[in-house]
Design a protein around this motif. Structure first.
Motif, PDB file in Angstrom:
ATOM      1  N   GLN A   1      52.544  52.079  55.827  1.00 22.69           N
ATOM      2  CA  GLN A   1      51.403  51.216  56.144  1.00 22.69           C
ATOM      3  C   GLN A   1      50.131  52.051  56.340  1.00 22.69           C
ATOM      4  O   GLN A   1      49.030  51.633  55.949  1.00 22.69           O
ATOM      5  CB  GLN A   1      51.698  50.406  57.415  1.00 22.69           C
ATOM      6  CG  GLN A   1      50.658  49.321  57.686  1.00 22.69           C
ATOM      7  CD  GLN A   1      50.554  48.323  56.535  1.00 22.69           C
ATOM      8  OE1 GLN A   1      51.514  47.647  56.215  1.00 22.69           O
ATOM      9  NE2 GLN A   1      49.392  48.237  55.907  1.00 22.69           N
ATOM     10  N   ALA A   2      50.302  53.252  56.917  1.00 20.45           N
ATOM     11  CA  ALA A   2      49.139  54.138  57.107  1.00 20.45           C
ATOM     12  C   ALA A   2      48.541  54.529  55.755  1.00 20.45           C
ATOM     13  O   ALA A   2      47.321  54.597  55.595  1.00 20.45           O
ATOM     14  CB  ALA A   2      49.564  55.379  57.892  1.00 20.45           C
ATOM     15  N   ILE A   3      49.423  54.778  54.779  1.00 24.10           N
ATOM     16  CA  ILE A   3      48.939  55.119  53.427  1.00 24.10           C
ATOM     17  C   ILE A   3      48.201  53.935  52.821  1.00 24.10           C
ATOM     18  O   ILE A   3      47.117  54.054  52.257  1.00 24.10           O
ATOM     19  CB  ILE A   3      50.128  55.536  52.526  1.00 24.10           C
ATOM     20  CG1 ILE A   3      50.757  56.831  53.038  1.00 24.10           C
ATOM     21  CG2 ILE A   3      49.674  55.693  51.075  1.00 24.10           C
ATOM     22  CD1 ILE A   3      52.041  57.201  52.336  1.00 24.10           C
ATOM     23  N   ASN A   4      48.814  52.755  52.946  1.00 25.69           N
ATOM     24  CA  ASN A   4      48.198  51.564  52.355  1.00 25.69           C
ATOM     25  C   ASN A   4      46.859  51.212  53.001  1.00 25.69           C
ATOM     26  O   ASN A   4      45.977  50.678  52.332  1.00 25.69           O
ATOM     27  CB  ASN A   4      49.163  50.367  52.462  1.00 25.69           C
ATOM     28  CG  ASN A   4      49.831  50.093  51.127  1.00 25.69           C
ATOM     29  OD1 ASN A   4      49.723  50.901  50.216  1.00 25.69           O
ATOM     30  ND2 ASN A   4      50.514  48.972  51.007  1.00 25.69           N
ATOM     31  N   ASN A   5      46.745  51.495  54.288  1.00 28.10           N
ATOM     32  CA  ASN A   5      45.476  51.196  54.977  1.00 28.10           C
ATOM     33  C   ASN A   5      44.315  52.021  54.411  1.00 28.10           C
ATOM     34  O   ASN A   5      43.151  51.652  54.569  1.00 28.10           O
ATOM     35  CB  ASN A   5      45.613  51.478  56.480  1.00 28.10           C
ATOM     36  CG  ASN A   5      46.486  50.442  57.169  1.00 28.10           C
ATOM     37  OD1 ASN A   5      46.768  49.385  56.598  1.00 28.10           O
ATOM     38  ND2 ASN A   5      46.944  50.752  58.371  1.00 28.10           N
ATOM     39  N   ILE A   6      44.675  53.130  53.734  1.00 28.72           N
ATOM     40  CA  ILE A   6      43.631  53.964  53.116  1.00 28.72           C
ATOM     41  C   ILE A   6      43.427  53.602  51.647  1.00 28.72           C
ATOM     42  O   ILE A   6      42.314  53.328  51.195  1.00 28.72           O
ATOM     43  CB  ILE A   6      43.992  55.464  53.245  1.00 28.72           C
ATOM     44  CG1 ILE A   6      44.047  55.863  54.720  1.00 28.72           C
ATOM     45  CG2 ILE A   6      43.002  56.336  52.479  1.00 28.72           C
ATOM     46  CD1 ILE A   6      44.596  57.260  54.953  1.00 28.72           C
ATOM     47  N   ILE A   7      44.530  53.610  50.872  1.00 25.01           N
ATOM     48  CA  ILE A   7      44.366  53.450  49.417  1.00 25.01           C
ATOM     49  C   ILE A   7      44.021  52.014  49.020  1.00 25.01           C
ATOM     50  O   ILE A   7      43.432  51.797  47.954  1.00 25.01           O
ATOM     51  CB  ILE A   7      45.621  53.916  48.639  1.00 25.01           C
ATOM     52  CG1 ILE A   7      46.832  53.029  48.960  1.00 25.01           C
ATOM     53  CG2 ILE A   7      45.926  55.366  48.912  1.00 25.01           C
ATOM     54  CD1 ILE A   7      48.016  53.343  48.044  1.00 25.01           C
ATOM     55  N   GLY A   8      44.343  51.032  49.866  1.00 23.43           N
ATOM     56  CA  GLY A   8      43.991  49.650  49.537  1.00 23.43           C
ATOM     57  C   GLY A   8      42.487  49.447  49.442  1.00 23.43           C
ATOM     58  O   GLY A   8      41.949  49.093  48.379  1.00 23.43           O
TER      59      GLY A   8
END
Length: 308
Positions: free
Chosen positions: A132-139
């Motif tokens: 989720q931490a990754i998605n919060n950036i790349i999204g």
């Protein structure tokens, strides 16, 4: 509206899969085409590729086993996918605009794949905090790059006198759709779903067929618009997302000789060679009373009379 969003998403996914299959089958069933590119092609071994040669240089090449290299092909494809090398070398002005657009789409595709994994973890009761931490950036980054790139490409097509001649209504409309949908999604992220919890819950409902209510009209608009884009992409020029496989492997590099694969290639050549000749010149076609291309291919215009 929530049920509609779920059903629309299912239909869009089915349309996407059916459209991709139809496009691929349509290409695979087309007649044998002329290969596009001169040698060398990246599938040639390094020692041949380096001097711009091909297997056709070898004496009695048809009696020898063909050598292909996966490394050369993978290197070429990696440069194309990661750096968009051909666009960089041949049209730098487009590259500055299409590079962020494509990287925005790459990020959004990775974001979507991770979101499905997070939703599965959510259904299984497993924590997916690192993902989720990754998605919060790349999204958000992916959506912003897509929006910026689409606007830049649209402005360039509208302002460049050379490119305007080759730009179609479909290309303008496609870019406008991308601008509209990425704007809706960014607005949804900014106002109602900063941590993507609504999206994760929706995807979990999509996977489990439990239609959890979507408590935001903006979120429903995002889901429906992205679903619409998913269904439309394979039927637009954006189909190059998957059709480039055929462009490179069959059209640009497809140099399979009849001796390599006699059955299929011979059958394809039989079909093409028996097409009727519909144009003429002094050396070919109707003026020489040749009705099919196999007759043209076997005709020697330089032979002495009576020996043609």
């Amino acid at each position: 509206m929530s049920t509609f969003a779920y059903l629309f998403c299912y239909v869009a996914l089915l349309v996407f899969v059916a459209s991709v299959a139809r496009k691929c089958l349509s290409f695979m069933n087309k007649p044998l085409q002329m290969r596009w590119e001169l040698y060398p092609v990246p599938t040639e071994p390094a020692e041949t590729f380096e001097h711009g040669g091909s297997y056709l240089e070898q004496v009695d090449w048809w009696k020898k086993e063909r050598k292909h290299t996966f490394v050369g092909m993978a290197k070429y494809m990696a440069e194309e996918i990661i750096c968009m090398k051909a666009c960089y070398e041949h049209n730098r002005a487009i590259w500055y605009r299409t590079f962020p657009f494509h990287y925005g789409l790459y990020f959004v595709m990775v974001f979507t794949a991770i979101a499905f994994v997070i939703a599965i973890c959510q259904l299984l009761g497993i924590s997916a905090a690192p993902l989720q931490a990754i998605n919060n950036i790349i999204g958000p980054v992916g959506l912003a790059l897509t929006l910026f790139g689409a606007i830049a490409l649209l402005m360039f097509r509208l302002s460049d006198s050379g490119l305007k001649k080759y730009s179609t209504a479909e290309q303008y409309l496609t870019l406008i759709i991308f601008i509209g949908i990425s704007s809706i999604c960014l607005l949804t992220w900014l106002t109602v779903d900063k941590d993507f919890s609504l999206l994760n819950t929706f995807i979990a409902g999509l996977i489990s067929f439990k239609f959890t209510p979507v408590e935001s009209g903006l979120m429903v608009a995002s889901i429906v618009s992205v679903s619409f884009l998913t269904a439309v992409i394979p039927n637009t020029q954006m189909a190059h997302l998957f059709m480039k496989y055929f462009l490179y492997h069959d059209i640009r590099w497809g140099d399979t000789a009849a001796s390599d694969n006699p059955g299929p290639v011979d059958r394809s050549l039989d079909i093409v060679l028996n097409y009727p000749v519909t144009w003429s010149a002094d050396h070919v076609g109707l003026k020489q009373n040749k009705k099919t291309w196999v007759e043209v291919a076997l005709f020697n215009p330089a032979a002495e009379p009576g020996k043609k």
